[in-house]
Design a protein around this motif. Structure first.
Motif, short mmCIF file in Angstrom:
data_model
loop_
_atom_site.label_atom_id
_atom_site.label_comp_id
_atom_site.label_asym_id
_atom_site.label_seq_id
_atom_site.Cartn_x
_atom_site.Cartn_y
_atom_site.Cartn_z
N HIS B 214 -2.15 -41.83 -55.14
CA HIS B 214 -3.28 -41.00 -55.56
C HIS B 214 -3.02 -39.52 -55.36
O HIS B 214 -3.96 -38.74 -55.24
N GLU B 216 -1.97 -37.67 -52.81
CA GLU B 216 -2.70 -37.16 -51.64
C GLU B 216 -1.79 -36.55 -50.58
O GLU B 216 -2.26 -35.89 -49.67
N GLY B 376 -1.44 -43.28 -61.23
CA GLY B 376 -1.73 -43.87 -59.93
C GLY B 376 -2.72 -45.01 -60.02
O GLY B 376 -2.68 -45.95 -59.24
N ASP B 377 -3.62 -44.93 -60.97
CA ASP B 377 -4.62 -45.98 -61.10
C ASP B 377 -4.08 -47.17 -61.87
O ASP B 377 -4.72 -48.21 -61.95
#
Lengths: 197, 554
Positions: B214, B216, B376-377
């Motif tokens: 994601h 991050e 990412g999803d």
């Protein structure tokens, strides 16, 4: 000590056992209160007052009611002066400790008091001194009489007033009781409620 | 303490152990179940929390343990049936502490050296303290003796429960085995992972490769609770970190520059990858294994490209007949792979070997973050890319290690590979096939370990999970997840109660290889103060000042 010993002399031992003795009062109805601390002389043995009885000297001659025509209870006593001679007050004392070689111990003495030992009521200072430790509660709790909880409660209540800080004394007493009766909470609770300020 | 004693301890440069607050005394116990401590009348049972550290002073040994349970006891079993006047404070006060008392169960884990700072290390406890041994809360020195201190090069991760002491981790030990960060969604897994990665970067013993689902970890992440951005590794460590991205556009939109853009060629995809994607792409067994037949026919380099071309040319039926595969299955494979290969990062033929690039960076001592951007999803993309790259890196590492063992090369730098949603790679049905399963099981020997981050640890193959050396578990409430995390841990029954009572944020139960005993950690704040510490190369302004003061204090 306050005053000469004779002032506080209240009776004489008439029956004696290793754990308790019975004293007869010199004057009718003048027994010390339940739970009060008393002491015998030579040897010095301390005890806590248990059952107090007032009864005819001669058990074959029961007391009769005499006040039907009297106005007050005092009138009954005044009109029957013989009563003081026919009745007697006795009190049972549970031994709580003794003095040996000048040291106070709160366990049973080697020998019980002799018959005809004089019995004295302890003054506040003596009570305060003797109850600075409370091992005596162990003896009282295990005296085997059915009303020992009452004696313990009364003893602690009376002793508390002799101490400068009654609440501190009550705290000490409750701690001692809790240790003694840690396996019997119901009994502990009933005594604690008796001494609760 | 006597004057002479004082002088002695000063000359040695160490201090006698200072016990913490007295708690009570040992009244019962066994090695298997731990000891029971009766609390002193003055100590309220409410002060003691499960997971607190306790020391027990035996006659000859000092034990270090952890509170596993807190209970209420009574000298009279009939008390609970006795009506008591709860409103009479005199009665209640008298009973409290003596007749009715608090107990804590303590699991003695270690025996401590007699003198703090002694050469002697804490050793696992093989006995228990005798009756009436005194129990104390553990002091700062005790905790430092057991977990190591920051001065000794350990990484400060947080504090134990109810203590301000710095709890440190030996990162050298940590990266020697695989590790896992577990916890249900929103319990702070990402923050904890970021913190651990910072530690690993700072420590410098190992490189890390982060498959950042994601986005991050690289440049910045988000603190959704506070609604602020937090710094990522690149911001903190600059050139030490290389960021790769699958989605250049996404990075550009966020105003970030990345070091490399990853393109994967069809030539890099292997039938094993298809097998792995079976679940994500909803392929049948037959369809997935058709990829092997295709490879046999077209060769390793071009099977996917040729197959897709054949599909486009409308010759799937003939192909199915030729390979003797169910035509429906082959069509399904074609459709799914066709859709999949339309992703922006897939190219027909890629000459650049991204894995080799990554290894180059890693060997230079850099850390690699691969951001997935909008992919990412896409579960399948994440699985495919991470597998594909890791398989290549793994191959290189095995070669390097083997030649190092043969004496003709240097040892590869230890590598930590970070994967999220680990149960997708490591579930029972695929763990045996994916490269991550292999790494988890054996790659420790080749200096590669995994850091798995997951919210459903029960989905991970138990065999793999058993290889996870150090586990960081934030709050979990699903029974099966708790079982999975604690599997294979001694004293798991006691830990279970600790785990289920963690706070929802910033707390984790840490146990396993890198720690001498399980510990509940209040995770250190990841914020400006932390950045300052990291960027200053260790100490924050306050900390430096404190140390100077300490040095010159009289």
């Amino acid at each position: 000590m306050i005053g000469p010993p004779t002032v506080r002399r209240i009776g004489e031992v008439v029956e004696s056992t290793s754990t308790s003795f019975v004293a007869q009062c010199y004057r009718l109805e003048s027994a010390p209160a339940l739970g009060g601390l008393v002491r015998t002389d030579s040897p010095d043995i301390y005890g806590v007052v248990g059952r107090v009885t007032t009864e005819p000297l001669d058990s074959a001659r029961p007391v009769l009611a005499r006040g039907e025509d009297a106005d007050t209870e005092e009138d009954v006593i005044r009109d029957n002066p013989q009563l003081a001679r026919l009745l007697t007050s006795r009190f049972q004392v549970f031994i709580a400790g003794h003095v040996e070689d000048g040291v106070t111990h709160q366990y049973l003495p080697p020998r019980p008091p002799r018959v005809h030992s004089f019995v004295y009521a302890c003054d506040l200072e003596e009570v305060s001194r003797f109850t600075s430790r409370l091992d005596l509660l162990h003896l009282l709790l295990n005296s085997g009489v059915s009303y020992s909880d009452e004696i313990v409660g009364a003893c602690i209540r009376q002793a508390a007033s002799s101490h400068g800080q009654p609440s501190d004394f009550l705290a000490l007493a409750s701690r001692t009781l809790v240790v003694e009766l840690s396996t019997d909470v119901a009994r502990l609770n009933s005594i604690l409620q008796r001494i609760s300020p | 303490m006597t004057q002479a004693h004082d002088n002695d301890s000063m000359i040695d440069g160490r201090i006698d152990s200072v016990p913490g607050l007295p708690l009570g005394m040992v009244i019962d116990g066994s090695v298997a179940n731990g000891v029971e401590v009766k609390l002193d009348p003055g100590v309220s049972v409410e002060q003691i929390k499960v997971g607190t550290f306790v020391t027990l002073q035996g006659a000859n040994n000092r034990f270090f343990g952890v509170v596993t349970d807190v209970g209420l006891g009574s000298t009279d079993p009939r008390m609970k049936f006795t009506p008591l006047s709860a409103d009479d404070p005199f009665v209640i006060q008298a009973l409290q502490g003596i007749v009715a008392f608090g107990t804590v169960s303590v699991l003695p884990q270690l025996t401590m050296p007699d003198v703090v700072g002694d050469e002697q290390e804490p050793a696992p406890a093989k006995s228990i303290p005798a009756h009436f041994s005194r129990a104390f809360t553990a002091s700062q020195e005790d905790v430092e003796t057991v977990f190591g201190s920051e001065q000794d090069g350990n990484f400060w991760i947080g504090s134990p429960l109810d203590m301000e002491t710095k709890l440190c981790l030996d990162l050298g030990e940590l990266v020697k085995r695989s590790m896992g960060v577990f916890g249900k969604s929103g319990t702070g897994k990402t923050f904890l992972t970021r913190l651990l990665l910072t530690g690993i970067l700072q420590n410098g013993d190992a490189s890390s490769l982060i498959f950042d689902m994601h986005s991050e970890y690289g440049w910045q992440g988000q603190d959704t609770d506070k609604g602020v951005n937090v710094k990522g590794l690149k911001q903190l460590f600059g050139a030490k970190v290389s960021t790769f991205t699958l989605d250049e556009e996404h990075s550009r939109r966020r105003g970030l520059s990345t070091d490399e853009t990853v393109h994967l060629g069809f030539n890099h995809v292997e039938p094993e990858d298809v097998e792995l994607l079976r679940e994500s792409l909803n392929l049948s067994d037959v369809a997935a294994s058709a990829a092997y037949n295709l490879r046999e026919k077209y060769g390793e380099e071009s099977w996917l490209k040729e197959f897709l071309n054949a599909g486009k040319g409308g010759s799937l039926l003939e192909l199915a007949e030729e390979l003797q595969i169910n035509a429906g299955a082959l069509r399904a494979l074609y459709n799914r792979m066709g859709r999949f290969t339309r992703h922006g990062f897939m190219v027909e033929h890629s000459r650049t070997d991204t894995a080799a690039q990554m290894i180059e960076h890693l060997e230079r001592g850099q850390h690699v973050v691969l951001e997935f951007g909008r992919y990412g999803d896409d579960e399948a993309a994440y699985i495919l890319v991470s597998n594909l790259l890791t398989r290549r890196i793994h191959r290189k590492y095995v070669e390097a290690k083997e030649s190092a063992m043969g004496g003709s090369g240097k040892e590869p730098r230890p590598l930590v590979i970070v994967i999220e949603e680990a149960h997708k790679f490591l579930n029972t049905s695929v763990a045996s096939q994916t490269i991550f399963g292999i790494i988890a099981r054996e790659l420790r020997k080749y200096n590669v370990t995994l850091m798995v981050i997951d919210q459903r640890p029960s989905g991970i193959d138990p065999e793999v999970l058993s290889q996870v050396g150090t586990r960081f578990s934030c709050l979990l409430d699903n029974e099966r997840d708790i079982d999975a995390v604690l599997s294979g841990t001694s004293g798991s029954r006691a830990l279970r109660s600790v785990l289920a009572r963690l706070e929802a944020k910033q707390q984790a139960l840490v146990f396993g290889h890198a720690l001498p005993l399980p510990v509940v950690v209040r995770i250190r704040e990841y914020g400006p103060k932390f950045y300052e510490t990291v960027q200053a190369g260790g100490d924050s302004e306050d900390e430096r000042k404190r140390k100077v003061d300490e040095l010159f204090a009289d």
